[in-house]
Motif scaffolding. Structure first.
Motif, PDB file in Angstrom:
ATOM      1  N   UNK A 327       0.819  -1.217   0.000  1.00 37.75           N
ATOM      2  CA  UNK A 327       0.000   0.000   0.000  1.00 37.75           C
ATOM      3  C   UNK A 327       0.855   1.271   0.000  1.00 37.75           C
ATOM      4  N   UNK A 328       2.110   1.130  -0.423  1.00 39.30           N
ATOM      5  CA  UNK A 328       2.939   2.321  -0.635  1.00 39.30           C
ATOM      6  C   UNK A 328       3.606   2.884   0.592  1.00 39.30           C
ATOM      7  N   UNK A 329       3.733   2.094   1.659  1.00 39.88           N
ATOM      8  CA  UNK A 329       4.393   2.558   2.878  1.00 39.88           C
ATOM      9  C   UNK A 329       5.697   1.786   3.057  1.00 39.88           C
ATOM     10  N   UNK A 330       6.791   2.508   3.089  1.00 38.30           N
ATOM     11  CA  UNK A 330       8.092   1.878   3.281  1.00 38.30           C
ATOM     12  C   UNK A 330       8.420   1.760   4.764  1.00 38.30           C
ATOM     13  N   UNK A 331       9.025   0.642   5.139  1.00 44.32           N
ATOM     14  CA  UNK A 331       9.484   0.420   6.511  1.00 44.32           C
ATOM     15  C   UNK A 331      10.891  -0.169   6.453  1.00 44.32           C
ATOM     16  N   UNK A 332      11.512  -0.299   7.626  1.00 44.65           N
ATOM     17  CA  UNK A 332      12.826  -0.926   7.722  1.00 44.65           C
ATOM     18  C   UNK A 332      12.847  -1.871   8.920  1.00 44.65           C
ATOM     19  N   UNK A 333      13.607  -2.948   8.802  1.00 48.86           N
ATOM     20  CA  UNK A 333      13.785  -3.883   9.914  1.00 48.86           C
ATOM     21  C   UNK A 333      15.103  -3.545  10.607  1.00 48.86           C
ATOM     22  N   UNK A 334      15.023  -3.151  11.860  1.00 45.21           N
ATOM     23  CA  UNK A 334      16.195  -2.894  12.702  1.00 45.21           C
ATOM     24  C   UNK A 334      16.180  -3.913  13.845  1.00 45.21           C
ATOM     25  N   UNK A 335      16.952  -4.949  13.822  1.00 46.50           N
ATOM     26  CA  UNK A 335      17.902  -5.427  12.837  1.00 46.50           C
ATOM     27  C   UNK A 335      17.507  -6.858  12.533  1.00 46.50           C
ATOM     28  N   UNK A 336      17.754  -7.373  11.328  1.00 43.56           N
ATOM     29  CA  UNK A 336      17.205  -8.686  10.980  1.00 43.56           C
ATOM     30  C   UNK A 336      17.864  -9.861  11.672  1.00 43.56           C
ATOM     31  N   UNK A 337      19.101  -9.693  12.173  1.00 43.82           N
ATOM     32  CA  UNK A 337      19.801 -10.801  12.817  1.00 43.82           C
ATOM     33  C   UNK A 337      20.694 -10.268  13.921  1.00 43.82           C
ATOM     34  N   UNK A 338      20.775 -10.977  15.060  1.00 46.81           N
ATOM     35  CA  UNK A 338      21.743 -10.560  16.090  1.00 46.81           C
ATOM     36  C   UNK A 338      23.161 -10.605  15.535  1.00 46.81           C
ATOM     37  N   UNK A 339      23.985  -9.671  15.935  1.00 44.17           N
ATOM     38  CA  UNK A 339      25.348  -9.603  15.402  1.00 44.17           C
ATOM     39  C   UNK A 339      26.152 -10.882  15.635  1.00 44.17           C
ATOM     40  N   UNK A 340      26.038 -11.533  16.800  1.00 43.74           N
ATOM     41  CA  UNK A 340      26.857 -12.739  17.004  1.00 43.74           C
ATOM     42  C   UNK A 340      26.510 -13.868  16.050  1.00 43.74           C
ATOM     43  N   UNK A 341      25.327 -13.831  15.434  1.00 42.57           N
ATOM     44  CA  UNK A 341      24.910 -14.886  14.521  1.00 42.57           C
ATOM     45  C   UNK A 341      25.149 -14.519  13.062  1.00 42.57           C
ATOM     46  N   UNK A 342      25.793 -13.391  12.826  1.00 33.95           N
ATOM     47  CA  UNK A 342      26.166 -13.025  11.453  1.00 33.95           C
ATOM     48  C   UNK A 342      27.257 -13.985  10.949  1.00 33.95           C
ATOM     49  N   UNK A 343      27.245 -14.300   9.650  1.00 35.96           N
ATOM     50  CA  UNK A 343      28.220 -15.265   9.126  1.00 35.96           C
ATOM     51  C   UNK A 343      29.673 -14.923   9.427  1.00 35.96           C
ATOM     52  N   UNK A 344      30.018 -13.643   9.456  1.00 42.35           N
ATOM     53  CA  UNK A 344      31.421 -13.278   9.659  1.00 42.35           C
ATOM     54  C   UNK A 344      31.909 -13.561  11.076  1.00 42.35           C
ATOM     55  N   UNK A 345      30.991 -13.822  12.004  1.00 40.72           N
ATOM     56  CA  UNK A 345      31.387 -14.118  13.381  1.00 40.72           C
ATOM     57  C   UNK A 345      31.171 -15.590  13.750  1.00 40.72           C
ATOM     58  N   UNK A 346      31.068 -16.438  12.733  1.00 37.60           N
ATOM     59  CA  UNK A 346      30.827 -17.859  12.970  1.00 37.60           C
ATOM     60  C   UNK A 346      31.881 -18.470  13.883  1.00 37.60           C
ATOM     61  N   UNK A 347      33.142 -18.018  13.723  1.00 35.12           N
ATOM     62  CA  UNK A 347      34.225 -18.637  14.495  1.00 35.12           C
ATOM     63  C   UNK A 347      34.099 -18.389  15.999  1.00 35.12           C
ATOM     64  N   UNK A 348      33.261 -17.433  16.389  1.00 38.49           N
ATOM     65  CA  UNK A 348      33.072 -17.187  17.820  1.00 38.49           C
ATOM     66  C   UNK A 348      32.206 -18.254  18.478  1.00 38.49           C
ATOM     67  N   UNK A 349      31.497 -19.045  17.661  1.00 37.42           N
ATOM     68  CA  UNK A 349      30.800 -20.209  18.176  1.00 37.42           C
ATOM     69  C   UNK A 349      29.462 -19.958  18.839  1.00 37.42           C
ATOM     70  N   UNK A 350      28.828 -18.841  18.566  1.00 44.50           N
ATOM     71  CA  UNK A 350      27.533 -18.556  19.185  1.00 44.50           C
ATOM     72  C   UNK A 350      26.421 -19.329  18.486  1.00 44.50           C
ATOM     73  N   UNK A 351      25.372 -19.633  19.241  1.00 45.02           N
ATOM     74  CA  UNK A 351      24.243 -20.400  18.736  1.00 45.02           C
ATOM     75  C   UNK A 351      22.940 -19.645  19.018  1.00 45.02           C
ATOM     76  N   UNK A 352      21.892 -19.916  18.219  1.00 45.21           N
ATOM     77  CA  UNK A 352      20.575 -19.358  18.560  1.00 45.21           C
ATOM     78  C   UNK A 352      20.199 -19.707  19.998  1.00 45.21           C
ATOM     79  N   UNK A 353      19.683 -18.720  20.693  1.00 38.99           N
ATOM     80  CA  UNK A 353      19.333 -18.893  22.091  1.00 38.99           C
ATOM     81  C   UNK A 353      20.345 -18.298  23.049  1.00 38.99           C
TER      82      UNK A 353
END
Length: 391
Positions: A327-353
């Motif tokens: 219906x012509x209304x723009x929004x934004x998602x802040x933020x779509x993923x927690x930073x520890x679960x971003x692919x670049x931080x995989x080596x830190x070993x964090x898990x969902x939860x």
């Protein structure tokens, strides 16, 4: 120079309610912007020149900071702040699990290691208890972020920093105008930053940022780092490029055209902040008790709040965003993923939860349009569409 109003797309080409729009602001401020821009052209110094120096002085007056150092982005401001504060390779920096990516990436770029801690559920700031639990013998810095419309729990975080001997720095990129007890964001610890990305409360027409501090030595080091590691006066001086280099630095000088725009927009910053507060209050009134809207930000009763973003937590968030977009209304998602679960931080070993409050926020938060040009008719359209979705 033509006025930007002459080149703005026709309304039929634009969303009914853009997420962000500053066409009218630029049209109104164009005479002042043009005057500043012509001064840049006359000077012939297009970065790190006279307009940047003027902007630093005006921001120092506005924030009360002893020193303001203009750089080319909010991200670079964070990197230079960490470097100037003494970050060494391998030093740990506690950062929020829920924030913009630059808060954590700047630690990596400065040579440190980010250590994530969960947020508190009301203001989305770092939870002092989670910070205390995350501290190790290698932790040297604490970098909370002030998000959306309010300061993080600075008294609680300062107490943790003092207890563990940490240096408190502030990711105050979104926080221009936010104050507590008369002190501006970014000045509660060793230093802080500002971002002037176009959507910010004080936005340029491209990237720009600044470091705020009351520490003379820290400011002096940031000043050198932004100009290839050269100490001494370099701003406005072409010959400074040949000054002896004292430490490995960056090319992070602010463009004078960005400073010219910011100087013009700074003249109406307080009025813009007041308008944002009015719009936030209107959202609050219209969405009160709305089924499906799990939470709205507290409007009023919070010292120092400045509405950079109006954020709700909503059931079926992604479906609601799609409904608004249709219906012509723009929004934004802040933020779509927690930073520890971003692919670049995989080596830190964090898990969902591992970061339940941050993960819940990522699943439900949605930013609605909020900027001085937004009209009440447009705001009413957004709210009616939200009501229709949950009906």
């Amino acid at each position: 120079m033509p006025s930007p109003a002459d080149t703005v797309p026709q309304q039929s080409e634009r969303p009914a309610v853009p997420f962000f729009d500053q066409a009218r602001t630029f049209a109104e401020l164009w005479p002042l912007i043009e005057r500043h821009a012509r001064e840049v052209l006359d000077d012939g110094k297009f970065s790190h020149g006279r307009q940047v120096e003027r902007l630093e002085q005006e921001l120092a007056r506005y924030t009360g900071a002893r020193y303001v150092v203009g750089v080319n982005s909010g991200t670079d401001a964070l990197v230079l702040l960490l470097r100037a504060a003494g970050l060494r390779p391998g030093d740990e920096v506690v950062v929020p699990a829920f924030s913009f990516f630059a808060g954590a990436s700047s630690v990596v770029l400065a040579g440190g290691t980010p250590v994530f801690a969960d947020i508190e559920p009301v203001g989305y700031g770092l939870d002092p208890a989670a910070v205390a639990a995350a501290v190790t013998e290698r932790t040297r810095f604490l970098l909370p972020a002030h998000l959306f419309h309010r300061l993080a729990d600075l008294p609680g975080l300062a107490a943790v920093a003092q207890q563990h001997g940490l240096t408190l720095l502030e990711d105050s990129a979104e926080a221009i105008g936010m104050r507590r007890g008369g002190r501006h964001a970014g000045l509660f610890g060793a230093g802080g930053v500002l971002s002037f990305f176009p959507t910010k409360t004080l936005g340029a027409i491209g990237d720009a940022g600044a470091v705020l501090t009351d520490d003379e030595e820290l400011a002096r080091t940031v000043d050198a780092l932004r100009h290839h590691g050269r100490f001494g006066r370099t701003i406005g001086d072409f010959r400074a490029i040949n000054t002896a280099t004292s430490l490995p630095g960056f090319n992070s000088k602010m463009d004078d055209l960005q400073a010219a725009v910011l100087l013009a927009k700074l003249t109406r910053l307080d009025a813009d902040i007041a308008r944002r507060a009015e719009l936030a209050a209107a959202y609050e009134e219209r969405l009160a008790g709305q089924r499906g809207v799990l939470r709205r930000p507290a409007v009023g009763g919070v010292e120092g709040q400045v509405f950079y973003v109006y954020l709700i937590e909503a059931e079926r968030r992604d479906e609601l965003a799609a409904h608004l977009a249709r219906h012509g209304v723009e929004t934004e998602v802040y933020y779509p993923s927690p930073l520890p679960l971003q692919p670049c931080f995989t080596e830190l070993g964090h898990r969902p939860g591992d970061f339940p409050v941050a993960e819940a926020a990522c699943a439900h938060t949605l930013a609605l349009p909020l900027y001085p040009e937004l009209t009440l008719d447009q705001l009413d359209r957004v709210c009616e569409l939200i009501r229709s979705f949950y009906r």
